[in-house]
Design a protein around this motif. Structure first.
Motif, PDB file in Angstrom:
ATOM      1  N   ILE A 140     -77.048   9.849 125.163  1.00 52.54           N
ATOM      2  CA  ILE A 140     -77.877  10.509 125.276  1.00 52.54           C
ATOM      3  C   ILE A 140     -79.098  11.097 123.905  1.00 52.54           C
ATOM      4  O   ILE A 140     -78.276  10.889 123.012  1.00 52.54           O
ATOM      5  N   ASN A 141     -80.102  11.356 123.613  1.00 57.50           N
ATOM      6  CA  ASN A 141     -81.243  11.846 122.705  1.00 57.50           C
ATOM      7  C   ASN A 141     -80.250  13.305 121.978  1.00 57.50           C
ATOM      8  O   ASN A 141     -80.658  13.688 122.548  1.00 57.50           O
ATOM      9  N   THR A 142     -79.895  12.883 120.642  1.00 55.21           N
ATOM     10  CA  THR A 142     -79.592  14.927 120.353  1.00 55.21           C
ATOM     11  C   THR A 142     -80.751  14.599 119.135  1.00 55.21           C
ATOM     12  O   THR A 142     -80.166  15.351 118.096  1.00 55.21           O
ATOM     13  N   SER A 143     -81.698  14.483 119.161  1.00 53.24           N
ATOM     14  CA  SER A 143     -82.660  14.272 118.236  1.00 53.24           C
ATOM     15  C   SER A 143     -83.766  16.228 117.600  1.00 53.24           C
ATOM     16  O   SER A 143     -83.242  16.949 119.383  1.00 53.24           O
ATOM     17  N   SER A 144     -83.892  16.125 117.304  1.00 48.10           N
ATOM     18  CA  SER A 144     -84.361  17.625 116.916  1.00 48.10           C
ATOM     19  C   SER A 144     -85.233  18.009 117.794  1.00 48.10           C
ATOM     20  O   SER A 144     -85.767  18.985 118.146  1.00 48.10           O
ATOM     21  N   LEU A 145     -86.549  17.258 117.992  1.00 52.76           N
ATOM     22  CA  LEU A 145     -87.444  16.798 119.120  1.00 52.76           C
ATOM     23  C   LEU A 145     -86.790  16.636 120.765  1.00 52.76           C
ATOM     24  O   LEU A 145     -87.860  18.119 121.314  1.00 52.76           O
ATOM     25  N   GLN A 146     -85.920  16.355 121.132  1.00 51.10           N
ATOM     26  CA  GLN A 146     -85.841  15.960 121.716  1.00 51.10           C
ATOM     27  C   GLN A 146     -85.075  17.864 122.527  1.00 51.10           C
ATOM     28  O   GLN A 146     -84.528  18.091 123.663  1.00 51.10           O
ATOM     29  N   ILE A 147     -83.955  18.083 121.296  1.00 52.89           N
ATOM     30  CA  ILE A 147     -82.999  19.738 121.533  1.00 52.89           C
ATOM     31  C   ILE A 147     -84.478  20.240 122.058  1.00 52.89           C
ATOM     32  O   ILE A 147     -84.391  21.243 122.329  1.00 52.89           O
ATOM     33  N   LEU A 148     -85.624  20.483 120.920  1.00 53.91           N
ATOM     34  CA  LEU A 148     -86.475  21.634 121.370  1.00 53.91           C
ATOM     35  C   LEU A 148     -87.153  21.250 122.395  1.00 53.91           C
ATOM     36  O   LEU A 148     -87.566  22.899 123.212  1.00 53.91           O
ATOM     37  N   ASN A 149     -87.600  20.117 122.941  1.00 58.64           N
ATOM     38  CA  ASN A 149     -88.134  20.080 124.346  1.00 58.64           C
ATOM     39  C   ASN A 149     -86.638  20.711 125.444  1.00 58.64           C
ATOM     40  O   ASN A 149     -87.461  21.239 126.794  1.00 58.64           O
ATOM     41  N   ASP A 150     -86.257  19.256 125.898  1.00 56.62           N
ATOM     42  CA  ASP A 150     -85.362  19.558 126.604  1.00 56.62           C
ATOM     43  C   ASP A 150     -83.387  19.193 126.425  1.00 56.62           C
ATOM     44  O   ASP A 150     -83.577  18.104 125.862  1.00 56.62           O
ATOM     45  N   ASN A 151     -82.782  20.913 125.843  1.00 60.41           N
ATOM     46  CA  ASN A 151     -81.973  19.711 125.163  1.00 60.41           C
ATOM     47  C   ASN A 151     -80.953  19.371 126.410  1.00 60.41           C
ATOM     48  O   ASN A 151     -80.440  20.270 126.991  1.00 60.41           O
ATOM     49  N   PRO A 152     -80.019  18.463 125.425  1.00 60.98           N
ATOM     50  CA  PRO A 152     -79.203  17.828 126.459  1.00 60.98           C
ATOM     51  C   PRO A 152     -77.625  17.926 125.997  1.00 60.98           C
ATOM     52  O   PRO A 152     -76.608  17.266 126.881  1.00 60.98           O
TER      53      PRO A 152
END
Length: 306
Positions: A140-152
């Motif tokens: 999974i993508n654990t970047s802050s941008l990914q978490i901001l949009n759709d947390n995995p």
């Protein structure tokens, strides 16, 4: 060598169907010493009775008759767990942990002095524990941008070190209750870790992630039209991304990289005026990791729903 001490953080609510099985899997964890901190969020079934039967394993947090909701209840329990343990872990009430779940996480984190969050894959199972398959086929993508949009990053797989707990525990760093109503505890912890520390993702699974009709949070995706309807009807469900960005900026701006900080400021301040809205629309990369269309994103920006 002394075993590492892990504080397991749990919030319960009407969990009588699966709670006993979950607690049994906790007390059978191998290679670590655990203490379970649990706060019941106003259950009306046999959950309090089940918790009482495990009193030698639990530190029960007084709820003062309050139903805080899942995000706020978990974070209140996190605060009550303090900062004396080596590691900390979130735990849901309806899963089953494999005996090596915590040990694998502890060994992955190690003794790094940097605030570090570990998370893993999950084995999806039906309510009778019949396997469905792994949740994630790829890392999974654990970047802050990914978490901001759709947390995995799933809360029930999270384990973190004392260095991150000390940051989360400080009163000045705590999120507001409003944020935790629209972006629950696991989103907050993942976002903090992604901006001030590191996140480790383990592609293996050490948890049976039970899917059933009463899941508070599961893998099912909500229909986009239902999501919009809820936002229009209930103000408390709006502005999750901008509220999250705003509080991360307010509390951690001195620890965030310049590029990430600039992005979060654009998101957090978009409601100031029409120019700020247009600035957010122009920065389309901020929503490149969202599962929504660009037109849906633009409409939400103009309607103050981001």
């Amino acid at each position: 060598m002394a075993r590492k001490r892990v504080a397991v953080i749990m919030s319960t609510y009407n969990g009588e169907n699966y709670l006993r099985e979950q607690i049994e899997s906790l007390v059978q964890q191998e290679g670590v010493e655990i203490r379970i901190f649990v706060r019941d969020d106003g259950s009306q079934d046999r959950t309090p009775e089940i918790l009482a039967s495990y009193k030698e394993h639990l530190a029960v947090i007084e709820n003062e008759g309050q139903n805080l909701g899942v995000g706020n209840s978990f974070m209140e329990t996190l605060y009550q767990a303090g900062t004396e343990y080596d590691y900390y872990a979130f735990c849901d009430q309806d899963d089953v942990w494999l005996p090596n779940k915590l040990l694998e996480a502890v060994e992955s984190i190690g003794n790094t002095p940097k605030p570090t969050l570990y998370c893993s894959n999950q084995t999806l199972v039906r309510k009778d524990l019949e396997p469905i398959g792994l949740r994630h086929a790829q890392p999974i993508n654990t970047s802050s941008l990914q978490i901001l949009n759709d947390n995995p990053v799933t809360g029930c797989t999270m384990v973190w070190n004392r260095e991150l707990q000390e940051i989360l525990h400080q009163p000045k760093n705590r999120p507001s209750r409003d944020v935790l109503k629209v972006r629950i505890h696991d989103v907050w912890v993942a976002m903090v870790a992604s901006t001030v520390g590191d996140i480790i993702y383990d592609t293996s699974s050490y948890i049976y992630y039970r899917q059933h009709e009463h899941n508070v949070v599961g893998v099912r995706k909500e229909n986009i039209y239902v999501n919009w309807y809820k936002k229009f009807r209930d103000k408390s469900k709006r502005n999750g991304r901008s509220l999250l960005a705003k509080e991360i900026v307010e509390k951690f701006s001195d620890r965030i990289g310049e590029g990430t900080l600039s992005d979060l400021k654009i998101v957090s301040g978009y409601q100031r005026n029409f120019s700020a809205k247009m600035a957010l629309i122009r920065h389309s990369h901020l929503f490149s990791l969202s599962n929504e269309s660009k037109w849906a994103i633009r409409a939400k920006i103009l309607l103050n729903l981001i």
